[in-house]
Design a protein around this motif. Sequence first.
Motif, PDB file in Angstrom:
ATOM      1  N   ALA A   1       0.831  -1.210   0.000  1.00 45.05           N
ATOM      2  CA  ALA A   1       0.000   0.000   0.000  1.00 45.05           C
ATOM      3  C   ALA A   1       0.864   1.258   0.000  1.00 45.05           C
ATOM      4  O   ALA A   1       0.557   2.241  -0.689  1.00 45.05           O
ATOM      5  N   ASP A   2       1.947   1.227   0.781  1.00 42.86           N
ATOM      6  CA  ASP A   2       2.858   2.374   0.818  1.00 42.86           C
ATOM      7  C   ASP A   2       3.445   2.641  -0.565  1.00 42.86           C
ATOM      8  O   ASP A   2       3.497   3.796  -1.023  1.00 42.86           O
ATOM      9  N   GLU A   3       3.905   1.574  -1.222  1.00 39.67           N
ATOM     10  CA  GLU A   3       4.503   1.745  -2.546  1.00 39.67           C
ATOM     11  C   GLU A   3       3.484   2.288  -3.549  1.00 39.67           C
ATOM     12  O   GLU A   3       3.803   3.126  -4.383  1.00 39.67           O
ATOM     13  N   GLN A   4       2.232   1.789  -3.443  1.00 36.31           N
ATOM     14  CA  GLN A   4       1.184   2.282  -4.343  1.00 36.31           C
ATOM     15  C   GLN A   4       0.882   3.750  -4.062  1.00 36.31           C
ATOM     16  O   GLN A   4       0.719   4.547  -4.982  1.00 36.31           O
ATOM     17  N   ALA A   5       0.803   4.107  -2.775  1.00 32.64           N
ATOM     18  CA  ALA A   5       0.532   5.494  -2.415  1.00 32.64           C
ATOM     19  C   ALA A   5       1.673   6.405  -2.864  1.00 32.64           C
ATOM     20  O   ALA A   5       1.446   7.510  -3.380  1.00 32.64           O
ATOM     21  N   ILE A   6       2.902   5.938  -2.670  1.00 37.82           N
ATOM     22  CA  ILE A   6       4.065   6.719  -3.106  1.00 37.82           C
ATOM     23  C   ILE A   6       4.053   6.858  -4.618  1.00 37.82           C
ATOM     24  O   ILE A   6       4.388   7.916  -5.170  1.00 37.82           O
ATOM     25  N   LYS A   7       3.634   5.789  -5.304  1.00 36.55           N
ATOM     26  CA  LYS A   7       3.524   5.853  -6.768  1.00 36.55           C
ATOM     27  C   LYS A   7       2.511   6.906  -7.180  1.00 36.55           C
ATOM     28  O   LYS A   7       2.730   7.646  -8.153  1.00 36.55           O
ATOM     29  N   MET A   8       1.401   7.015  -6.430  1.00 35.98           N
ATOM     30  CA  MET A   8       0.392   8.027  -6.746  1.00 35.98           C
ATOM     31  C   MET A   8       0.963   9.432  -6.531  1.00 35.98           C
ATOM     32  O   MET A   8       0.686  10.344  -7.303  1.00 35.98           O
ATOM     33  N   PHE A   9       1.755   9.589  -5.463  1.00 36.75           N
ATOM     34  CA  PHE A   9       2.430  10.880  -5.253  1.00 36.75           C
ATOM     35  C   PHE A   9       3.290  11.209  -6.474  1.00 36.75           C
ATOM     36  O   PHE A   9       3.282  12.329  -6.979  1.00 36.75           O
ATOM     37  N   GLU A  10       4.037  10.205  -6.899  1.00 40.53           N
ATOM     38  CA  GLU A  10       4.940  10.378  -8.037  1.00 40.53           C
ATOM     39  C   GLU A  10       4.158  10.750  -9.300  1.00 40.53           C
ATOM     40  O   GLU A  10       4.513  11.697 -10.014  1.00 40.53           O
ATOM     41  N   VAL A  11       3.070  10.020  -9.551  1.00 38.92           N
ATOM     42  CA  VAL A  11       2.250  10.258 -10.743  1.00 38.92           C
ATOM     43  C   VAL A  11       1.632  11.650 -10.703  1.00 38.92           C
ATOM     44  O   VAL A  11       1.546  12.343 -11.722  1.00 38.92           O
ATOM     45  N   ASN A  12       1.189  12.097  -9.522  1.00 39.36           N
ATOM     46  CA  ASN A  12       0.549  13.410  -9.397  1.00 39.36           C
ATOM     47  C   ASN A  12       1.539  14.563  -9.412  1.00 39.36           C
ATOM     48  O   ASN A  12       1.240  15.658  -9.906  1.00 39.36           O
ATOM     49  N   LEU A  13       2.710  14.315  -8.836  1.00 42.53           N
ATOM     50  CA  LEU A  13       3.691  15.397  -8.705  1.00 42.53           C
ATOM     51  C   LEU A  13       4.272  15.808 -10.055  1.00 42.53           C
ATOM     52  O   LEU A  13       4.464  17.002 -10.326  1.00 42.53           O
ATOM     53  N   ARG A  14       4.527  14.834 -10.905  1.00 41.49           N
ATOM     54  CA  ARG A  14       5.176  15.123 -12.186  1.00 41.49           C
ATOM     55  C   ARG A  14       4.402  16.170 -13.002  1.00 41.49           C
ATOM     56  O   ARG A  14       4.967  17.198 -13.386  1.00 41.49           O
ATOM     57  N   PRO A  15       3.098  15.956 -13.296  1.00 42.23           N
ATOM     58  CA  PRO A  15       2.376  16.973 -14.080  1.00 42.23           C
ATOM     59  C   PRO A  15       2.209  18.288 -13.346  1.00 42.23           C
ATOM     60  O   PRO A  15       2.125  19.350 -13.967  1.00 42.23           O
ATOM     61  N   LEU A  16       2.150  18.248 -12.005  1.00 38.10           N
ATOM     62  CA  LEU A  16       2.034  19.491 -11.245  1.00 38.10           C
ATOM     63  C   LEU A  16       3.287  20.347 -11.433  1.00 38.10           C
ATOM     64  O   LEU A  16       3.211  21.566 -11.625  1.00 38.10           O
ATOM     65  N   LEU A  17       4.448  19.697 -11.397  1.00 31.19           N
ATOM     66  CA  LEU A  17       5.709  20.425 -11.588  1.00 31.19           C
ATOM     67  C   LEU A  17       5.868  20.914 -13.020  1.00 31.19           C
ATOM     68  O   LEU A  17       6.549  21.913 -13.268  1.00 31.19           O
ATOM     69  N   LEU A  18       5.240  20.206 -13.958  1.00 31.94           N
ATOM     70  CA  LEU A  18       5.415  20.549 -15.366  1.00 31.94           C
ATOM     71  C   LEU A  18       4.286  21.418 -15.912  1.00 31.94           C
ATOM     72  O   LEU A  18       4.154  21.569 -17.131  1.00 31.94           O
TER      73      LEU A  18
END
Length: 718
Positions: A290-307
Amino acid sequence: MNFAEQLSKEFGIRVDHSTNIIKLIEEGNTIPFIARYRKELTGCCDDQILREFNDRLNYLKNLAKRKEEVVGSISEQGKMTDEIKKAIDCAITLAEVEDIYRPYKQKRKTRASVAIEKGLQPLADIIFEQTTNENILTLAKEFVDEEKDVKTEQDAICGAKDIIAEKISDDAEIRKSLRQFIIDTGIISTTLDETKENSSVYEMYKDFQEEIKKIPSHRILAINRGKNEDCLKVKINVNEEECLNIIRKAVIKKNSTTKEILEECILDSFDRLIFPSLEREARGDLTDRADEQAIKMFEVNLRPLLLVPPLKGKVILGFDPAYRTGCKIAVIDECGQCLATTVVYPTPPQNKIEESKAKLKELIEKYNVDVIAIGNGTASKESEIFVASLIKELDKPVSYAMVNEAGASVYSASKLGAQEFPDFDVSLRSAVSIARRLQDPLAELIKIDVKSIGVGQYQHDMPQNRLTEVLNGVVEDCVNSVGVDLNTASPSLLSFVSGLNSGIAKSICEYRTKIKKFENRKQLLEVPKLGQKAYEQCAGFLRIVDGKTIFDNTSVHPESYDATKKLLELFNFTEEDVRNGKISELPSLIKAKGEKNVAQSLNIGEITLTDIVNELLKPGRDIRDDLPKPVLRSDILSLEDLQVGMILDGVVRNVIDFGAFVDIGVHQDGLVHISQISKNYVKVPSDVLKVGDQVKVKVIGVDVPKKRIQLSIKDVEK
């Protein structure tokens, strides 16, 4: 273990590419550098794949190291056999290695170890081997010894049973079989303690059950939080009889005089030793997943926000909402420099609306403000109503945008915030940050701890080191994919450039101040602390807009400059032609001559040739320019205005496991449940949506008292 072959299979890439990636990583090359400048060697693996590859490589290295340690320890004990060595060699997970090592570990004092000290191991062996037909009580008489506190035959048998129970528990194959059975058939169940203050939050878990193999990550995290808050009791249920049968098949060989005792040992071993251990392990594995999936969601969401594309060439007024202390205002110019600050009081309890309008109208006219950036925190609704009303009274077109202010207060109170604006009040720094987040999200957001940016779920429950590692990797990838202006970048931004760190970034800025500006990339080699390796890693990602060579304003690496010059000469072009955009025919000329032939003549790969040409066609390009622009508004919509059936434009603000939150211009974001995303099957929302996507949504539910909005995307699909 051959890491290259193993990773080749797992990632579906060629063995030579896998070998090259491992070598490049071990030579100290960064992921952005490998992804961008070593494509021929990696088969064009992108930065995300390379990071996953590196994570897996580290796991395999740790696995190999642990295997060596276990082999060494068992060998030192003189207990190593060919069978054990083969089992260790074949183990593919750390859990399997630990299972094999379990019987040979130095244990704390246990019931079994006490029984062994009493000399009962031989009796346990006789019972376990099931080769005797003698009465066990008769055999046990030999082990009665009052000095060792074995006073009766029954005492001896009980001690032997303890030894056997631990032996069964330590059996690697039994544990492996039971572990898989629990994963395949186990049910996680929860009960709610309604006496706890926060129990209503976990109402859905009052009497909850779900299969381990099916439970989604967000429910695991919610259950864990409920347990940590003492609101939930959690356990895993399995078919105990089936588990006992698995052990019986491994332990009981035939009907013997010891069978009944072994049955008792099996039950004791499972209830007291095996299941509690495997239950903890299963819940730990669920949490890790669950942690890895949640961290993956952070990763997926952060990328377009930064770009998110920067709002270039605009004067922006940052508006940091508040109630009692007033709304902090900061005006920044096209380059992000702060022009003016003030405080206005249009919100309760002061409600100085007209006075506030007069102040802001003066600032807007004086500095020719184009856009107002409003933070989305406390009092943002009232502030948005005020700004929308203000805009209607202006003589020039001004729009506004809601800006996610998560982490702005962290920046304001940080050492960096104090360095940038030493004379500013903390809250005024927040207003500047809000304005800059709209002007250049990437450059501003990297100044704060990425965990504070506010995308994803349960960020405070995650393993913080792992979360930071992954999110910093996303920031690094984004910064390097965009490129950094060497003559204007802050130390914070430079520190994320491939090959650089905060110390070298500071040295670059100090050297830049000394020489006024960099005129070419080679000058980086004159910067203290920046050596040849760091130069190799960073040079291609640093841009010089008005440098001596146009190549310095592209992501063409200096190692390819000679090849690039030869390419231009081959087709009678000059650097000036590149600067003036007069090489549009270059791709067709290369195609006519043959890409392979041209690449060979320049002694570079075809992939590198393609990258060079793309850069020469658009020097100074920003990859963010092709992405959806920030949504600017001029009027407001309130929650009370919403009606079921309305079709609205929205922007995805956060993607989670069970749906996505969409900004539709109301203070509260609406939820698009996963079932409402598309008419087609959606496995995970991030497969379809990402932060920043502009979407059309239909209002399918409004709960004003609870401030909840339900939206659908599929209902407006054509």
